[in-house]
Design an enzyme around this catalytic site. Structure first.
Site, PDB file in Angstrom:
ATOM      1  N   GLU A 150     -55.705 106.767  68.388  1.00  0.00           N
ATOM      2  CA  GLU A 150     -55.993 106.218  67.067  1.00  0.00           C
ATOM      3  C   GLU A 150     -55.459 104.797  66.932  1.00  0.00           C
ATOM      4  O   GLU A 150     -56.125 103.913  66.374  1.00  0.00           O
ATOM      5  CB  GLU A 150     -55.387 107.107  65.985  1.00  0.00           C
ATOM      6  CG  GLU A 150     -55.728 106.645  64.577  1.00  0.00           C
ATOM      7  CD  GLU A 150     -55.064 107.485  63.508  1.00  0.00           C
ATOM      8  OE1 GLU A 150     -54.765 106.921  62.432  1.00  0.00           O
ATOM      9  OE2 GLU A 150     -54.844 108.689  63.731  1.00  0.00           O
ATOM     10  N   THR A 178     -52.625 107.878  61.072  1.00  0.00           N
ATOM     11  CA  THR A 178     -52.772 108.888  60.017  1.00  0.00           C
ATOM     12  C   THR A 178     -51.979 110.162  60.266  1.00  0.00           C
ATOM     13  O   THR A 178     -51.858 110.992  59.363  1.00  0.00           O
ATOM     14  CB  THR A 178     -54.251 109.277  59.843  1.00  0.00           C
ATOM     15  OG1 THR A 178     -54.721 109.921  61.033  1.00  0.00           O
ATOM     16  CG2 THR A 178     -55.107 108.061  59.526  1.00  0.00           C
ATOM     17  N   SER A 233     -50.516 116.678  70.477  1.00  0.00           N
ATOM     18  CA  SER A 233     -50.869 116.530  69.064  1.00  0.00           C
ATOM     19  C   SER A 233     -49.711 115.887  68.326  1.00  0.00           C
ATOM     20  O   SER A 233     -48.647 116.498  68.138  1.00  0.00           O
ATOM     21  CB  SER A 233     -51.195 117.900  68.446  1.00  0.00           C
ATOM     22  OG  SER A 233     -51.244 117.815  67.042  1.00  0.00           O
ATOM     23  N   SER A 234     -49.915 114.669  67.864  1.00  0.00           N
ATOM     24  CA  SER A 234     -48.858 113.938  67.168  1.00  0.00           C
ATOM     25  C   SER A 234     -48.418 114.665  65.911  1.00  0.00           C
ATOM     26  O   SER A 234     -47.220 114.829  65.650  1.00  0.00           O
ATOM     27  CB  SER A 234     -49.351 112.521  66.814  1.00  0.00           C
ATOM     28  OG  SER A 234     -48.364 111.802  66.111  1.00  0.00           O
ATOM     29  N   ASN A 235     -49.383 115.137  65.109  1.00  0.00           N
ATOM     30  CA  ASN A 235     -48.988 115.775  63.841  1.00  0.00           C
ATOM     31  C   ASN A 235     -48.271 117.100  64.074  1.00  0.00           C
ATOM     32  O   ASN A 235     -47.380 117.471  63.308  1.00  0.00           O
ATOM     33  CB  ASN A 235     -50.208 115.931  62.913  1.00  0.00           C
ATOM     34  CG  ASN A 235     -51.139 117.042  63.313  1.00  0.00           C
ATOM     35  OD1 ASN A 235     -50.971 118.189  62.931  1.00  0.00           O
ATOM     36  ND2 ASN A 235     -52.165 116.717  64.095  1.00  0.00           N
TER      37      ASN A 235
END
Length: 295
Positions: free
Chosen positions: A108, A146, A204-206
């Protein structure tokens, strides 16, 4: 994920996907079994074939490369990421310096930076704040990836504003609503849990941020698991309360399997925590909607 599924139904296999459509191992393997082919770069897609751009977005250079190679593109960029791209283009056109808060190497971040490379500089964590150099502090704005931790982003912005008091906030919050909602929920869960299990993949960053938030808000331990098979029995020794949450792109069936595994170990009494009801739904990419209507 839905965009790739619909593309496979509409066009048949193979459908090429640049990068992982979402950062979840189960989703990727499921789509591969149906005929999706995941590639790292657009040049790996045979000329004239269909390529789906992932939810994390791509730079204008990637769009141009696909056009030159005659690829049929389906842009599945998350609308929230597209909003950040549009903000970057707008502020760059007004000759602002843009401080992009995010993690180096994340897809991203690469896509957003590509919208205005001469105006954007990455701020990856608090240690990077002191290295920021700008042309005109009166024309300075911050944007963010985000999928970051809300608390971490707030702290980074506060530190930036100590250096640059005239730093402008973006017109609206950049953090994904699903990411924010899960972080709010895990704070509540962690305060009541000795152990928090986060269902999600390591890239997965989140999902990784949820593990950090759980530890910061009271859980003695927190672990990231791809699925129920990753849970170790020793984690549950002496534990009376377990919290469970998941990353934004995790299928519900994986969470259900984790709950079933925990139930077999005596954790069958489940209380749901939903501080914010999620009602937002996104449309399919316009290229795919057009072909679906035509057929």
């Amino acid at each position: 994920m839905v965009a790739v599924e619909k593309a496979l139904e509409q066009y048949g296999a193979p459908v090429y996907v640049r990068k992982q459509i979402v950062h979840n191992t189960h989703v990727v393997k499921t789509l591969e079994a149906r005929g999706a082919v995941f590639v790292d770069e657009t040049e790996e897609v045979p000329e004239g074939e269909i390529v789906v751009f992932s939810a994390h977005g791509v730079s204008p250079a990637v769009h141009e490369e696909a056009r030159q190679r005659g690829l049929r593109t389906i842009d599945a960029t998350c609308p929230l990421v597209t909003k950040v791209h549009n903000e970057a283009k707008r502020f760059a056109a007004a000759d602002y310096d843009i401080l992009l808060i995010g993690h180096e190497g994340h897809e991203e971040v690469e896509g957003t930076s590509g919208e205005a490379p001469d105006h954007i500089q990455l701020v990856d964590g608090l240690d990077a704040v002191g290295k920021v150099q700008v042309k005109d502090p009166s024309k300075l704005v911050w944007l963010s990836q985000t999928t970051l931790s809300v608390d971490e982003t707030t702290e980074t912005v506060a530190r930036l504003k100590e250096r640059f008091p005239t730093l402008i906030d973006p017109p609206s919050d950049d953090i994904c609503y699903a990411t924010q909602n899960r972080q709010v929920a895990v704070k509540e869960i962690a305060a009541e849990s000795e152990l928090v299990i986060v269902v999600g993949s390591d890239n997965s960053s989140n999902s990784k941020r949820l593990v950090e938030v759980a530890k910061d808000y009271g859980a003695r331990a927190s672990y990231l698991v791809d699925n129920a098979d990753y849970i170790r029995d020793e984690w549950l020794d002496g534990v009376t309360t377990v919290g469970v949450t998941s990353g934004a792109s995790v299928p519900e069936e994986l969470v259900a399997e984790v709950l079933a595994r925990l139930a077999r170990h005596g954790f069958g009494d489940v209380t749901e925590v939903e501080p914010v009801e999620e009602r937002m739904r996104f449309a399919l990419p316009h290229e795919l909607r057009k072909d679906l209507r035509a057929s």
